[in-house]
Scaffold this active site. Sequence first.
Site, PDB file in Angstrom:
ATOM      1  N   ASP A   1       0.853  -1.352   0.112  1.00  0.00           N
ATOM      2  CA  ASP A   1      -0.127   0.119   0.033  1.00  0.00           C
ATOM      3  C   ASP A   1       0.882   1.431   0.260  1.00  0.00           C
ATOM      4  OD1 ASP A   1      -1.655   2.127   0.537  1.00  0.00           O
ATOM      5  OD2 ASP A   1      -3.161   0.543   1.965  1.00  0.00           O
TER       6      ASP A   1
ATOM      7  N   LYS B   1      -0.918   9.838   0.005  1.00  0.00           N
ATOM      8  CA  LYS B   1      -0.891  11.238   0.596  1.00  0.00           C
ATOM      9  C   LYS B   1       0.294  11.352   1.442  1.00  0.00           C
ATOM     10  CE  LYS B   1      -5.954  11.673   0.396  1.00  0.00           C
ATOM     11  NZ  LYS B   1      -6.990  12.049   1.209  1.00  0.00           N
TER      12      LYS B   1
ATOM     13  N   PHE C   1      -2.174  -7.054 -12.893  1.00  0.00           N
ATOM     14  CA  PHE C   1      -2.147  -5.418 -12.297  1.00  0.00           C
ATOM     15  C   PHE C   1      -1.071  -4.702 -13.136  1.00  0.00           C
ATOM     16  CE2 PHE C   1      -0.873  -2.189  -9.657  1.00  0.00           C
ATOM     17  CZ  PHE C   1      -1.861  -1.201  -9.580  1.00  0.00           C
TER      18      PHE C   1
END
Length: 246
Positions: free
Chosen positions: A152, A156, A227
């Site tokens: 992950d 931000k 992906f």
Amino acid sequence: MTQTFADQKRKTVETAEFTEDGRYKRKVRSFVLRTGRLSEFQRNMMNDNWGTLGLDYQTEPFDFAKIYGNDNPVVLEIGFGMGKSLVDMAFANPDKNYLGIEVHTPGVGACIAYAVEKGVTNLRVICHDATEILRDSIADGALGGLQLFFPDPWHKAKHHKRRIVQPHFVTQVIQKLGENGFIHMATDWENYAEQMLEVLSANTDLVNTSKNGDYIPRPDFRPLTKFEARGYKLGHGVWDLYFVKK
């Protein structure tokens, strides 16, 4: 009597069943794993095969030689997603043992189902927090390597502190690596790749295998995920890092 998930080794385990919403209960500690609804097939695969493919968190180090039935090096992968690439690597490398950690229960179910389909026997999976597994369940020097693929990114800036790749995490991993053990990371976020490079390079117990002192091309032994392939078609970059313990 056939044992189902988590009903074989730990007295602290209260139930062997996963519920449809992915909840997993223990007597000592209960926690809700990452949200995601288990299909009946996934839940059945986990319950039917956990005794051979699953491991539970424990407060003493795993006996890998007993678990795998050999002394082959153990490669730990944290966050294996749906598990396809992990199973493919285990299938392609029978001379290595693989240990996968994932907190997303449908991913664990899918991984186990695919491992059963492929007939893989050199793989075990864990549904638990990785930092606790590293701290309590893996002996120092017990690992041949660590794989961390597409963690992950917490993109931000205010959330960067939540990224798993931090100096203390790398120090903990190095402690668990044996001689010449490796750390292999990959990400499709350039900013995260830069952070990985900075953190790994700052540790004097590691050597970067990149000729340029930064990243390596994707090695053939790391399967290309759907992906990742889709990202390449869209022009996205992927950065691999491969460091070895001195």
